[in-house]
Design a protein around this motif. Structure first.
Motif, PDB file in Angstrom:
ATOM      1  N   THR A 115     -27.195  10.352   0.194  1.00 31.46           N
ATOM      2  CA  THR A 115     -27.527  10.625  -1.211  1.00 31.46           C
ATOM      3  C   THR A 115     -26.943  11.938  -1.727  1.00 31.46           C
ATOM      4  OG1 THR A 115     -29.580  11.746  -0.600  1.00 31.46           O
ATOM      5  CG2 THR A 115     -29.718   9.376  -0.970  1.00 31.46           C
ATOM      6  N   ALA A 116     -26.246  12.664  -0.863  1.00 32.30           N
ATOM      7  CA  ALA A 116     -25.733  13.971  -1.297  1.00 32.30           C
ATOM      8  C   ALA A 116     -24.569  13.802  -2.262  1.00 32.30           C
ATOM      9  CB  ALA A 116     -25.298  14.794  -0.089  1.00 32.30           C
ATOM     10  N   ARG A 117     -24.352  14.802  -3.090  1.00 38.96           N
ATOM     11  CA  ARG A 117     -23.220  14.816  -3.995  1.00 38.96           C
ATOM     12  C   ARG A 117     -22.781  16.260  -4.200  1.00 38.96           C
ATOM     13  NH1 ARG A 117     -24.881  16.195  -8.869  1.00 38.96           N
ATOM     14  NH2 ARG A 117     -23.154  15.188  -9.929  1.00 38.96           N
ATOM     15  N   MET A 118     -21.678  16.423  -4.927  1.00 39.29           N
ATOM     16  CA  MET A 118     -21.201  17.785  -5.207  1.00 39.29           C
ATOM     17  C   MET A 118     -20.780  17.835  -6.654  1.00 39.29           C
ATOM     18  SD  MET A 118     -19.928  20.758  -3.718  1.00 39.29           S
ATOM     19  CE  MET A 118     -19.588  20.332  -2.026  1.00 39.29           C
ATOM     20  N   GLY A 119     -21.465  18.645  -7.435  1.00 36.53           N
ATOM     21  CA  GLY A 119     -21.175  18.726  -8.866  1.00 36.53           C
ATOM     22  C   GLY A 119     -19.766  19.249  -9.142  1.00 36.53           C
ATOM     23  N   LEU A 120     -19.299  19.015 -10.366  1.00 42.07           N
ATOM     24  CA  LEU A 120     -17.965  19.485 -10.766  1.00 42.07           C
ATOM     25  C   LEU A 120     -17.899  21.003 -10.635  1.00 42.07           C
ATOM     26  CD1 LEU A 120     -16.711  17.826 -14.090  1.00 42.07           C
ATOM     27  CD2 LEU A 120     -15.916  17.410 -11.747  1.00 42.07           C
ATOM     28  N   ASP A 140     -18.032   8.241   5.965  1.00 50.90           N
ATOM     29  CA  ASP A 140     -18.136   7.349   4.810  1.00 50.90           C
ATOM     30  C   ASP A 140     -17.258   7.809   3.635  1.00 50.90           C
ATOM     31  OD1 ASP A 140     -19.862   5.514   6.008  1.00 50.90           O
ATOM     32  OD2 ASP A 140     -21.644   6.683   5.466  1.00 50.90           O
ATOM     33  N   THR A 141     -16.790   6.827   2.886  1.00 53.97           N
ATOM     34  CA  THR A 141     -15.933   7.070   1.719  1.00 53.97           C
ATOM     35  C   THR A 141     -16.677   7.897   0.665  1.00 53.97           C
ATOM     36  OG1 THR A 141     -14.753   5.014   2.114  1.00 53.97           O
ATOM     37  CG2 THR A 141     -14.696   5.839  -0.148  1.00 53.97           C
ATOM     38  N   GLY A 142     -15.962   8.843   0.069  1.00 52.00           N
ATOM     39  CA  GLY A 142     -16.523   9.634  -1.019  1.00 52.00           C
ATOM     40  C   GLY A 142     -15.774   9.330  -2.304  1.00 52.00           C
ATOM     41  N   ILE A 143     -16.495   9.295  -3.422  1.00 56.59           N
ATOM     42  CA  ILE A 143     -15.847   9.109  -4.721  1.00 56.59           C
ATOM     43  C   ILE A 143     -15.631  10.493  -5.330  1.00 56.59           C
ATOM     44  CG2 ILE A 143     -15.948   8.003  -6.977  1.00 56.59           C
ATOM     45  CD1 ILE A 143     -17.586   5.816  -5.718  1.00 56.59           C
ATOM     46  N   PHE A 144     -14.342  10.876  -5.314  1.00 56.07           N
ATOM     47  CA  PHE A 144     -13.925  12.216  -5.721  1.00 56.07           C
ATOM     48  C   PHE A 144     -13.491  12.156  -7.177  1.00 56.07           C
ATOM     49  CE2 PHE A 144     -10.602  15.537  -5.888  1.00 56.07           C
ATOM     50  CZ  PHE A 144     -11.268  16.608  -5.298  1.00 56.07           C
ATOM     51  N   ARG A 145     -13.943  13.109  -7.969  1.00 51.76           N
ATOM     52  CA  ARG A 145     -13.561  13.160  -9.378  1.00 51.76           C
ATOM     53  C   ARG A 145     -12.757  14.427  -9.619  1.00 51.76           C
ATOM     54  NH1 ARG A 145     -15.344  10.870 -13.951  1.00 51.76           N
ATOM     55  NH2 ARG A 145     -17.061   9.827 -12.893  1.00 51.76           N
ATOM     56  N   VAL A 146     -11.641  14.307 -10.304  1.00 54.04           N
ATOM     57  CA  VAL A 146     -10.826  15.490 -10.596  1.00 54.04           C
ATOM     58  C   VAL A 146     -10.429  15.501 -12.058  1.00 54.04           C
ATOM     59  CG1 VAL A 146      -8.770  14.298  -9.681  1.00 54.04           C
ATOM     60  CG2 VAL A 146      -8.720  16.762  -9.964  1.00 54.04           C
ATOM     61  N   GLY A 147     -10.532  16.680 -12.662  1.00 51.12           N
ATOM     62  CA  GLY A 147     -10.167  16.845 -14.068  1.00 51.12           C
ATOM     63  C   GLY A 147      -9.119  17.921 -14.214  1.00 51.12           C
ATOM     64  N   GLY A 148      -9.171  18.615 -15.312  1.00 48.30           N
ATOM     65  CA  GLY A 148      -8.228  19.701 -15.568  1.00 48.30           C
ATOM     66  C   GLY A 148      -8.920  21.040 -15.399  1.00 48.30           C
ATOM     67  N   THR A 149      -8.321  22.068 -16.001  1.00 51.77           N
ATOM     68  CA  THR A 149      -8.885  23.393 -15.801  1.00 51.77           C
ATOM     69  C   THR A 149     -10.010  23.706 -16.797  1.00 51.77           C
ATOM     70  OG1 THR A 149      -7.049  24.266 -17.085  1.00 51.77           O
ATOM     71  CG2 THR A 149      -6.813  24.334 -14.717  1.00 51.77           C
ATOM     72  N   MET A 150     -10.316  22.753 -17.695  1.00 53.01           N
ATOM     73  CA  MET A 150     -11.500  22.913 -18.541  1.00 53.01           C
ATOM     74  C   MET A 150     -12.536  21.887 -18.129  1.00 53.01           C
ATOM     75  SD  MET A 150     -10.162  23.970 -22.339  1.00 53.01           S
ATOM     76  CE  MET A 150     -10.280  22.277 -22.757  1.00 53.01           C
ATOM     77  N   ARG A 151     -13.780  22.354 -17.982  1.00 57.90           N
ATOM     78  CA  ARG A 151     -14.852  21.474 -17.512  1.00 57.90           C
ATOM     79  C   ARG A 151     -15.000  20.222 -18.369  1.00 57.90           C
ATOM     80  NH1 ARG A 151     -19.323  21.981 -14.268  1.00 57.90           N
ATOM     81  NH2 ARG A 151     -18.976  24.204 -13.907  1.00 57.90           N
ATOM     82  N   ILE A 179     -17.748  15.516  -6.057  1.00 61.05           N
ATOM     83  CA  ILE A 179     -17.985  14.232  -5.403  1.00 61.05           C
ATOM     84  C   ILE A 179     -19.149  13.561  -6.115  1.00 61.05           C
ATOM     85  CG2 ILE A 179     -18.885  13.152  -3.277  1.00 61.05           C
ATOM     86  CD1 ILE A 179     -16.024  13.835  -2.859  1.00 61.05           C
ATOM     87  N   ASP A 180     -18.880  12.430  -6.778  1.00 61.39           N
ATOM     88  CA  ASP A 180     -19.933  11.728  -7.515  1.00 61.39           C
ATOM     89  C   ASP A 180     -20.973  11.156  -6.560  1.00 61.39           C
ATOM     90  OD1 ASP A 180     -18.682  12.299  -9.880  1.00 61.39           O
ATOM     91  OD2 ASP A 180     -17.778  10.308 -10.111  1.00 61.39           O
ATOM     92  N   ARG A 181     -20.472  10.531  -5.486  1.00 56.71           N
ATOM     93  CA  ARG A 181     -21.395   9.967  -4.489  1.00 56.71           C
ATOM     94  C   ARG A 181     -20.591   9.527  -3.294  1.00 56.71           C
ATOM     95  NH1 ARG A 181     -21.469   4.263  -4.707  1.00 56.71           N
ATOM     96  NH2 ARG A 181     -20.219   3.484  -6.442  1.00 56.71           N
TER      97      ARG A 181
END
Ligand code: MD6
Ligand code: FE
Length: 206
Positions: A115-120, A140-151, A179-181
């Motif tokens: 159930t752990a995650r990692m906020g942006l 286990d597979t992690g769903i990684f989210r990546v954006g730009g330099t602005m939140r 990491i979303d989940r």
């Protein structure tokens, strides 16, 4: 040479960088790391709220977070002992995947249960922003989210599977990511399930 996919400028995914045998060897060296430097629960600087991931480090510097803030330090926050050395396989991965002429001092080990995650967040506690950050995923597979330099900017997601590496550098060095989940049951590497992510960082300017 492992497969190299540039998913955004400066963000490079290396699927299957570590084969199963190499993953098992890494897990056994991480068990030794965790014996010398037990997993701890980091806390948010302002609120003291615990992270959902547990952490430890290896290398000459480790990243810690508590009510005094985020920082790198040479010792474990609970025991005061120096961090154990970085497994040679990780230094080899840095040399082969990352174009930077100096070794990383820090390897942060993040352990995610189901159930752990990692906020942006941005990785910005280092002095050497010219060096990329290299991560290795296990379990286990992690769903990684990546954006730009602005939140608030647009983001995309990529699934990180056991054995994958990912590097962040150049225009993406300060990109927001998290990491979303994790997806339980997607790997047999860790007998109790869960996910380990290793982030290798050059902290000091050479
Ligand atoms: C994770 N990764 O994959 C969290 N940071 O669990 C990170 O925060 C990260 O994968 C910098 C560069 C690559 C990463
Ligand atoms: Fe990060």
């Amino acid at each position: 040479m492992t497969n190299r996919i540039e998913i955004a400028p400066g963000v490079v995914h290396f699927p299957g960088s570590f084969d199963r045998m190499a993953q098992e060897a890494l897990v056994s060296s991480l068990r030794e790391v965790a014996k010398a430097a037990p997993l701890f629960t980091p806390r948010m600087p302002r609120t003291g709220k615990p992270f959902s991931v547990k952490m430890t480090n290896c290398g000459t510097l480790g990243w810690v977070s508590d009510t005094d803030g985020y920082r790198y330090q040479p010792t474990h926050p609970d025991s005061g002992a120096p961090w154990p050395p970085m497994p040679p396989a990780l230094l080899e991965a840095w040399t082969s995947l990352v174009a930077y002429p100096h070794p990383p001092e820090a390897c942060l080990v993040n352990f995610y249960d189901g159930t752990a995650r990692m906020g942006l967040h941005q990785d910005r506690d280092e002095q050497a922003f010219d060096a990329p950050v290299l991560s290795v995923s296990l379990g286990d597979t992690g769903i990684f989210r990546v954006g730009g330099t602005m939140r608030s900017g647009p983001t995309r997601s990529v699934k990180l599977q056991s054995g994958d590496a990912l590097s962040f550098g150049g225009p993406a060095r300060l990109a927001f990511h998290g990491i979303d989940r994790i997806i339980p049951g997607t790997s047999t590497l860790l007998p109790q399930g869960g996910r380990i992510n290793l982030t290798l960082r050059r902290v000091m300017r050479p």
